[in-house]
Motif scaffolding. Sequence first.
Motif, PDB file in Angstrom:
ATOM      1  N   LEU A 264       0.855  -1.181   0.000  1.00 24.84           N
ATOM      2  CA  LEU A 264       0.000   0.000   0.000  1.00 24.84           C
ATOM      3  C   LEU A 264       0.894   1.234   0.000  1.00 24.84           C
ATOM      4  O   LEU A 264       1.628   1.482   0.950  1.00 24.84           O
ATOM      5  CB  LEU A 264      -0.920   0.014   1.223  1.00 24.84           C
ATOM      6  CG  LEU A 264      -1.794   1.268   1.376  1.00 24.84           C
ATOM      7  CD1 LEU A 264      -2.761   1.393   0.207  1.00 24.84           C
ATOM      8  CD2 LEU A 264      -2.547   1.243   2.694  1.00 24.84           C
ATOM      9  N   TYR A 265       0.815   1.998  -1.086  1.00 22.14           N
ATOM     10  CA  TYR A 265       1.603   3.225  -1.163  1.00 22.14           C
ATOM     11  C   TYR A 265       0.889   4.310  -0.363  1.00 22.14           C
ATOM     12  O   TYR A 265      -0.250   4.664  -0.648  1.00 22.14           O
ATOM     13  CB  TYR A 265       1.770   3.671  -2.619  1.00 22.14           C
ATOM     14  CG  TYR A 265       2.564   4.946  -2.766  1.00 22.14           C
ATOM     15  CD1 TYR A 265       3.944   4.938  -2.649  1.00 22.14           C
ATOM     16  CD2 TYR A 265       1.924   6.157  -3.032  1.00 22.14           C
ATOM     17  CE1 TYR A 265       4.677   6.109  -2.790  1.00 22.14           C
ATOM     18  CE2 TYR A 265       2.651   7.318  -3.166  1.00 22.14           C
ATOM     19  CZ  TYR A 265       4.024   7.296  -3.043  1.00 22.14           C
ATOM     20  OH  TYR A 265       4.753   8.451  -3.163  1.00 22.14           O
ATOM     21  N   MET A 266       1.559   4.829   0.633  1.00 27.42           N
ATOM     22  CA  MET A 266       0.951   5.800   1.540  1.00 27.42           C
ATOM     23  C   MET A 266       1.605   7.160   1.353  1.00 27.42           C
ATOM     24  O   MET A 266       2.838   7.273   1.309  1.00 27.42           O
ATOM     25  CB  MET A 266       1.092   5.351   3.000  1.00 27.42           C
ATOM     26  CG  MET A 266       0.411   4.041   3.320  1.00 27.42           C
ATOM     27  SD  MET A 266       0.431   3.658   5.089  1.00 27.42           S
ATOM     28  CE  MET A 266      -0.611   4.976   5.724  1.00 27.42           C
ATOM     29  N   GLU A 267       0.773   8.160   1.241  1.00 22.35           N
ATOM     30  CA  GLU A 267       1.212   9.542   1.227  1.00 22.35           C
ATOM     31  C   GLU A 267       0.166  10.378   1.946  1.00 22.35           C
ATOM     32  O   GLU A 267      -0.990   9.975   2.066  1.00 22.35           O
ATOM     33  CB  GLU A 267       1.418  10.046  -0.197  1.00 22.35           C
ATOM     34  CG  GLU A 267       0.187   9.971  -1.079  1.00 22.35           C
ATOM     35  CD  GLU A 267       0.478  10.448  -2.490  1.00 22.35           C
ATOM     36  OE1 GLU A 267       1.564  11.026  -2.698  1.00 22.35           O
ATOM     37  OE2 GLU A 267      -0.367  10.256  -3.374  1.00 22.35           O
ATOM     38  N   GLU A 268       0.578  11.519   2.381  1.00 24.83           N
ATOM     39  CA  GLU A 268      -0.318  12.357   3.174  1.00 24.83           C
ATOM     40  C   GLU A 268      -1.456  12.865   2.304  1.00 24.83           C
ATOM     41  O   GLU A 268      -1.225  13.461   1.249  1.00 24.83           O
ATOM     42  CB  GLU A 268       0.472  13.520   3.763  1.00 24.83           C
ATOM     43  CG  GLU A 268      -0.241  14.211   4.897  1.00 24.83           C
ATOM     44  CD  GLU A 268       0.675  15.166   5.637  1.00 24.83           C
ATOM     45  OE1 GLU A 268       0.229  15.748   6.637  1.00 24.83           O
ATOM     46  OE2 GLU A 268       1.832  15.336   5.209  1.00 24.83           O
ATOM     47  N   ASP A 269      -2.676  12.628   2.735  1.00 22.64           N
ATOM     48  CA  ASP A 269      -3.850  13.047   1.984  1.00 22.64           C
ATOM     49  C   ASP A 269      -4.911  13.542   2.947  1.00 22.64           C
ATOM     50  O   ASP A 269      -4.620  13.819   4.117  1.00 22.64           O
ATOM     51  CB  ASP A 269      -4.368  11.907   1.111  1.00 22.64           C
ATOM     52  CG  ASP A 269      -4.667  10.655   1.916  1.00 22.64           C
ATOM     53  OD1 ASP A 269      -4.660  10.742   3.171  1.00 22.64           O
ATOM     54  OD2 ASP A 269      -4.914   9.591   1.318  1.00 22.64           O
ATOM     55  N   GLU A 270      -6.144  13.615   2.470  1.00 21.28           N
ATOM     56  CA  GLU A 270      -7.246  14.102   3.296  1.00 21.28           C
ATOM     57  C   GLU A 270      -8.273  13.007   3.561  1.00 21.28           C
ATOM     58  O   GLU A 270      -9.475  13.274   3.614  1.00 21.28           O
ATOM     59  CB  GLU A 270      -7.912  15.300   2.622  1.00 21.28           C
ATOM     60  CG  GLU A 270      -8.461  15.004   1.231  1.00 21.28           C
ATOM     61  CD  GLU A 270      -9.334  16.108   0.692  1.00 21.28           C
ATOM     62  OE1 GLU A 270      -9.472  17.134   1.389  1.00 21.28           O
ATOM     63  OE2 GLU A 270      -9.911  15.944  -0.395  1.00 21.28           O
ATOM     64  N   SER A 271      -7.819  11.796   3.735  1.00 20.21           N
ATOM     65  CA  SER A 271      -8.743  10.705   4.028  1.00 20.21           C
ATOM     66  C   SER A 271      -9.432  10.950   5.365  1.00 20.21           C
ATOM     67  O   SER A 271      -8.893  11.594   6.276  1.00 20.21           O
ATOM     68  CB  SER A 271      -7.995   9.370   4.054  1.00 20.21           C
ATOM     69  OG  SER A 271      -7.017   9.369   5.074  1.00 20.21           O
ATOM     70  N   ALA A 272     -10.656  10.433   5.487  1.00 21.42           N
ATOM     71  CA  ALA A 272     -11.444  10.666   6.701  1.00 21.42           C
ATOM     72  C   ALA A 272     -10.765  10.078   7.932  1.00 21.42           C
ATOM     73  O   ALA A 272     -10.809  10.663   9.019  1.00 21.42           O
ATOM     74  CB  ALA A 272     -12.840  10.086   6.529  1.00 21.42           C
TER      75      ALA A 272
END
Length: 531
Positions: A264-272
């Motif tokens: 799972l490629y993770m980057e900073e986002d606006e997920s709930a």
Amino acid sequence: MNFAAQFFYSRYLGERLERLFSPRPALKDSEENDPFWQREELRLGPSQPGDSHKCGRVSNGTVGRRSTLIEPERLKDFGEEELLNGDVKVCDTKVTGSPEIMLMEPPKTRRVSEFRIVHRPPIQYLRFEDISAAAFRIQTGIQRTPCTYSRLSKQYGMEIYLKKEHLHYTGSVKERGVLYLLTSLTQEQQRKGVIVATDCNFSMAVAHHAVELKIPVFVIMPSCCSSPRLRNYRDYGAMVISYGSTGHDSQKHARHLAKENGYLYMEEDESAAYLAGLGTVGMEIYEQVPKVDAVVVPAAGQYGLLAGTAAAIKHLNPQILVIGIEPEGFPLLLQSLKTDGPVKDMHSNPNKKLYGDLVERSLGVNTFHLAKTLVNKVITVSEEDSLVAMLRFQEFERSTVDTEGAMGLAAILAGQLPELKGKKVAVVVSSANMELELVRQCVDRALVLDDRVSKFSVELGEWTGDMAKLLDVLSREDVRLLDVCHRRHSEKSDLFKAKVECVVETRDKTQSAQLRKMLSERYPSLCWLDR
């Protein structure tokens, strides 16, 4: 009554009716008073086979009619008697059936325009229930950071409480959102692992908590990444791989590995989930600072810290002010609010060494709408004010923070929040991840900006003791000499004179002003150099 009983009863009733209405044969004189004949009248039809009797025309009048064969007493067995057209008596039999079923009228057809349209409230992207669930989930993996009273309160005329989120294990508030995000993954995804490719506080939090949760984690970093930062990732227990010369190369390679191996490629986002984890800061502030009037939050974590904290605070008490702070060189949220939409391309050149985590991020649509709805005010602070705020943290709070973590206090020091005078204010200190050499440079620069360190030049003669006299003056003024440069040969200086440059440090601005006044009176050639 069963079926058999109903059958025999109906047959008996039919026989009696047929017998009553059948014609009676002529009687002999000896048979008129015979009781046996009266009993035979109950039988249906003629008494003997072959006997037939023709009935004349039946009329209701009294003339030309035959006498009826029905005795009135027999009609009592069948119902109420009634006299019709003379002495003819008939019987009305009432048939009682099931009650009549009244059908309802069909509904009236209504036009579409007659219906009242009820507008349902839109589904909230971030609910307080989500923040509460995140707080419960991460309470065992995240420490409850203190929110202490600051000694700067009396100096600036307000009660300042510092929410010290920089005390987390990785030195950043982003641990809250990352931990809740990792715990929300499926077991299959946790088994395969995660991968990151950006040198920031988010990646450090992923590396630490993924190892704590027994999740395989891979960190892809470019060759330009500093050695101390790579050592931190390895100390957390992550698998560090150096690839490419730029951050774009490492991110492209990380996505390729994630696609091939199922990471799972993770980057900073606006997920709930990420915003809900960051919003737990607001819940703790509300509990730790009773009757708080305002909360000052830096624009950190993809602006998720501001949006999540505002969602929690406004749910608990809508009267509390939420103020967002962002750097003057990168006012992304402020420009987005002016244009009423997230700005994609921000044409500015901020200092990437100081605001690297903010410059490389963008503002999401959901985060923007949360900030627009819940945040009361957004202001910007200059780089100089942030550096001075870092200095205040070291002097008064005995802690080292970075420029991102100092932005909230910088707005107060710069006097941009005069409406908070005399109120209780909570300031979020978001992070403290800065390399040691950069910290030293920031502190030196902050001392100059605060008029604590000054540099001047003066021309002295080559006579014996002139240099000693200058040093004696500085000593009597209790000034610390940091550096001195004596130049005997200069194109602009007069013959037999030398140019001396000094770097001095004073206690505060008052002492610095006294030193300037005294040196200007003694040395006409005095020149204060630019900061």
